[in-house]
Every structure is written in structure tokens, then in C-alpha cells.
Write a protein that holds these residues in place. Structure first.
Motif, PDB file in Angstrom:
ATOM      1  N   ALA A  42       0.918  -0.307  -5.430  1.00  0.00           N
ATOM      2  CA  ALA A  42      -0.510  -0.021  -5.274  1.00  0.00           C
ATOM      3  C   ALA A  42      -1.120   0.373  -6.620  1.00  0.00           C
ATOM      4  N   TYR A  55       1.566  10.209 -10.444  1.00  0.00           N
ATOM      5  CA  TYR A  55       1.846  11.205  -9.408  1.00  0.00           C
ATOM      6  C   TYR A  55       2.311  12.512 -10.038  1.00  0.00           C
ATOM      7  N   ASN A 113      -2.625   8.350  -2.272  1.00  0.00           N
ATOM      8  CA  ASN A 113      -2.730   8.037  -3.692  1.00  0.00           C
ATOM      9  C   ASN A 113      -2.784   9.324  -4.516  1.00  0.00           C
ATOM     10  N   GLY A 157      -5.843   6.786   2.002  1.00  0.00           N
ATOM     11  CA  GLY A 157      -5.508   8.158   1.618  1.00  0.00           C
ATOM     12  C   GLY A 157      -6.628   9.136   1.946  1.00  0.00           C
ATOM     13  N   SER A 212      -5.282   1.535  -0.469  1.00  0.00           N
ATOM     14  CA  SER A 212      -4.554   2.806  -0.476  1.00  0.00           C
ATOM     15  C   SER A 212      -5.491   3.981  -0.725  1.00  0.00           C
ATOM     16  N   LYS A 213      -6.461   3.770  -1.598  1.00  0.00           N
ATOM     17  CA  LYS A 213      -7.441   4.832  -1.883  1.00  0.00           C
ATOM     18  C   LYS A 213      -8.198   5.214  -0.621  1.00  0.00           C
ATOM     19  N   ALA A 219      -0.143   2.620  -8.756  1.00  0.00           N
ATOM     20  CA  ALA A 219      -0.095   4.059  -9.008  1.00  0.00           C
ATOM     21  C   ALA A 219       1.366   4.404  -9.288  1.00  0.00           C
ATOM     22  N   ALA A 250      -4.672  -1.396  -4.162  1.00  0.00           N
ATOM     23  CA  ALA A 250      -5.188  -0.226  -4.875  1.00  0.00           C
ATOM     24  C   ALA A 250      -6.322   0.423  -4.095  1.00  0.00           C
ATOM     25  N   GLY A 262       4.212   4.476  -5.071  1.00  0.00           N
ATOM     26  CA  GLY A 262       2.899   3.906  -5.315  1.00  0.00           C
ATOM     27  C   GLY A 262       2.857   2.751  -6.290  1.00  0.00           C
ATOM     28  N   ARG A 300       0.825  -1.203   0.000  1.00  0.00           N
ATOM     29  CA  ARG A 300       0.000   0.000   0.000  1.00  0.00           C
ATOM     30  C   ARG A 300       0.863   1.258   0.000  1.00  0.00           C
TER      31      ARG A 300
END
Length: 380
Positions: free
Chosen positions: A43, A50, A19, A328, A324-325, A45, A321, A40, A15
Motif C-alpha cells: 500500500a 510506521y 495506515n 483506516g 487503505s487511507k 507505506a 494507497a 503496508g 491494502r
């Protein structure tokens, strides 16, 4: 301009603490966000996402040196802490009730530490409650892991070759993880029974289509901030007998019971496991604090007389994914109470959420429970 840094997590952790979508929102609020290169990737990302969100990429050393606030789900290494700015704020999930010595070391470093797993479990805190957001995922995944390990069907099937009865699932604990486990097991077609020491959750359990197993005389948990509490010896004996009765009939058992700052209660003994049918599966979400069964080993699957005991307290990280969303979003909501309208850092310790999550500040361990645990050996 305030700078928020995002650190890459250790190898075992896929994670990321922030995000790109949340990072973009912070950038629009006139905050500089700098992320460690590759933070990321696991995860799903990548760095380009970014960059497109307005995040600057840098080495770990540069992130540590630049940031006023650092985000790291897991505890950074001692060397990392030495490279942080003096007075920097660190936000993550550090289990301070178990890691008291680390908190003491961090106090000496002059950092301000917020551990989001110590937030009061109040209505206002729900939007930043990382334990709940991650437990929801863990409860869902626990049932899928059990289904994958179980050598039979979950739902009832009626075919020309004969009928298959539905799996019988027992969920111990009807908190966030338990409720999601109930819902998922029901979707897969299992017959579900649920045990919890809190009678108040009975209605919610039944609304999900499960049967609530009651043991009278539980200690009142209404003032425990949403956490479990220790029970009397008499209640524990009656609880043990009731659980034994239902474990013997279960094909799947999901255990979720934890008490903050203490070893997880052992709810399922070896004798109870011996009473289960071969092929049955137990998934223990409390494995990191010792587990709810006598045979649990964290991050391992133990097979005992044909019964699989899967110890895993990190199931949320297996869906990195979405985990982490949600994490965040929790962090973003917590940051809102630390920053003023001009995005300046303002630590208001008159706010019960700020006070509750703060572990270290001004060179001292300021969390009362952690401080008491540190003082306890000297008192003995």
C-alpha cells in the motif's frame, strides 16, 4: 496499555487495515500499535514510515500474541486464530452472511469478531462505512477499466477526418459505486443512462448529468438500511425487458447490484449480451457473489462474441494507497465507539453500531442474521 495489532494481508490483497497516519493518532492516544513487518509495503507505506509514526514492528506470531485488538481486512487463517490472546477482538470485513461456518468456528475460539460490512447503513455510521469508502473507489476504477478495454473513444470528437460519437454507458445500480461510476463516465465524455429500483435516487442521478431509467412498481427499500431488496416476479420481468432495451444500445455497462447474504441478481442475460455491439464492455462489480450477468466469472475477463465481460469485485484494492487511507479512517472512527476516554476497551452492546457489527462474542454467534442462516439447515 491497550495494544492494537496490524496484520499483513494475504498475497492477493495489497491494502493494509491501518495506515501510518491513523496509527500515529492512536499512539498519541496512549495506545500501543504493533504492525507485522511489511504490512503496508504493497500500500506504499513501508516499515520506516510506521516506525516514524511510533509503531512497533514485529513478526506475525508476536503481533498475534500481543494484541488486544487485531486489524485484518481479510479473514486470518485458523492457525492465526489459535495464536491470538484469549478474548482478543478481531476487526475486518469478513462477509459473515456468506461465511457462516467460519463465524461458527471463530465462536468456538473465544474471540470477539466485528465485521464492518454488517454495520447499519445509518447517518451515524457513515464515518465508519467501509463498504461505501471502498465502493466509491471501485465505481471510479470500473469506468477506467472499461475505458481501457473499450476499442473506441469515450468522448465525442469532431475532427477534419470526421466525427466520433460519444460512448453510451449504462450503469445498473445508483449506490455509492454507481454514483461514482456515473460521475467518472461523465467526466470522460460518455452519455450515461442509469437504472436503479429506488426512485429516490433519481434526483441525484440527474444532478450528475445522467438519464434515469424508470420501472414502476419496485418494492420499498426505505427500511432496508440502505441495501437493495428482492423484487416481485412481475417487477423483475418488466425490469428485465427495460434493461434489455437499454443494454442493446450501450457501449459500456457497469453493474453494481448486490443483496447482502444472497447471490447477486442476474440482470443481464446471454441474449442481452448477444444484442450488444462487438467491442462493447461490461464491468461486473458483483462478480464475487455470482455476478449480474449470466456469463460473469469472478476475477476473469470473458470475451463473448466480441463483448468483454470483466468480473472484478476487488477494484478498490487496485488503488491500495488511497483505499487503505480511507479504510483506516473508517476503522479509526469505529474504534472510537469501542474505547473510552482513557483508551480502554469497552464493548457497549446497547449501541446499535457495536451490536450491528458484532458477529461473535462470548463463545456464540450473536449476529441474528448469521445465527438464523446457521440454524436454517436444521430446520429444513
Amino acid at each position: 496499555m491497550l495494544t492494537i495489532g496490524v496484520l499483513k494481508e494475504p498475497g492477493f490483497e495489497p491494502r493494509v487495515s491501518l495506515n501510518p497516519d491513523i496509527a500515529a493518532a492512536l499512539v498519541k492516544s496512549n495506545i500501543k500499535v504493533v504492525a507485522e513487518t511489511g504490512a503496508g509495503e504493497r500500500a506504499f507505506a513501508g516499515d520506516p514510515v510506521y516506525t516514524a509514526a511510533g509503531v512497533a514492528l514485529a513478526s506475525r506470531q508476536e503481533v498475534l500474541a500481543q494484541s488486544d485488538i487485531l486489524l485484518s481486512i481479510n479473514a486470518p487463517a485458523a492457525e492465526d486464530c489459535r495464536q491470538m490472546k484469549k478474548g482478543a477482538v478481531l476487526i475486518g470485513v469478513y462477509q459473515p452472511l456468506f461465511n457462516q461456518k467460519l463465524m461458527q468456528e471463530w465462536a468456538v475460539s473465544g474471540l470477539t469478531i466485528f465485521s464492518l460490512d454488517t454495520l447499519p447503513r445509518t447517518t451515524r455510521a457513515q464515518a465508519m462505512d467501509v463498504l461505501s469508502s471502498q465502493a466509491n473507489i471501485a465505481g471510479y476504477k470500473a469506468v477506467l477499466v472499461a475505458a481501457a478495454a473499450y476499442p473506441r473513444y469515450f468522448p465525442m470528437f469532431m475532427t477534419a477526418a470526421g466525427s466520433i460519437p460519444p460512448a453510451k454507458a449504462l450503469i445498473l445500480g445508483a449506490g455509492v459505486a454507481g454514483l461514482q461510476a456515473i460521475a467518472t463516465a461523465r467526466r470522460l465524455g460518455a452519455v450515461v443512462e442509469v437504472f436503479d429500483t429506488r426512485p429516490a435516487v433519481k434526483e441525484e442521478v440527474m444532478s450528475l448529468g445522467a438519464r434515469f431509467v424508470e420501472v414502476e412498481g419496485a418494492a420499498d427499500a426505505s427500511k432496508a438500511g440502505g441495501y437493495a431488496v428482492e423484487q416481485s416476479e412481475d417487477f423483475q420481468q418488466r425490469q428485465k425487458a427495460k434493461i434489455a432495451e437499454h443494454v442493446a444500445k450501450a457501449d459500456i455497462v457497469i453493474t453494481t447490484a448486490q443483496i447482502p447474504g444472497r447471490q447477486a441478481p442476474v440482470l443481464i442475460t446471454t441474449d442481452m449480451i448477444d444484442s450488444m455491439k462487438p467491442g462493447s464492455v461490461i464491468v461486473d462489480l458483483a462478480a464475487v457473489t455470482g455476478g449480474n450477468t449470466s456469463l460473469t466469472r469472478n476475477n476473469e475477463t470473458v470475451v463473448h462474441k466480441g463483448i468483454s465481460i470483466i468480473g472484478n469485485s476487488s477494484l478498490a484494492a487496485t488503488l491500495p494507497a488511497d483505499a487503505s487511507k480511507l479504510y483506516g479512517k473508517n476503522v479509526h472512527n469505529f474504534l472510537k465507539i469501542l474505547l473510552d476516554k482513557e483508551s480502554n476497551l469497552v464493548l457497549n452492546f446497547g449501541d446499535d453500531l457495536v451490536k450491528g457489527a458484532c458477529i461473535v462474542h462470548g463463545g456464540e454467534v450473536v449476529n441474528e442474521r448469521v445465527a438464523q442462516l446457521l440454524a436454517a439447515p436444521a430446520q429444513g
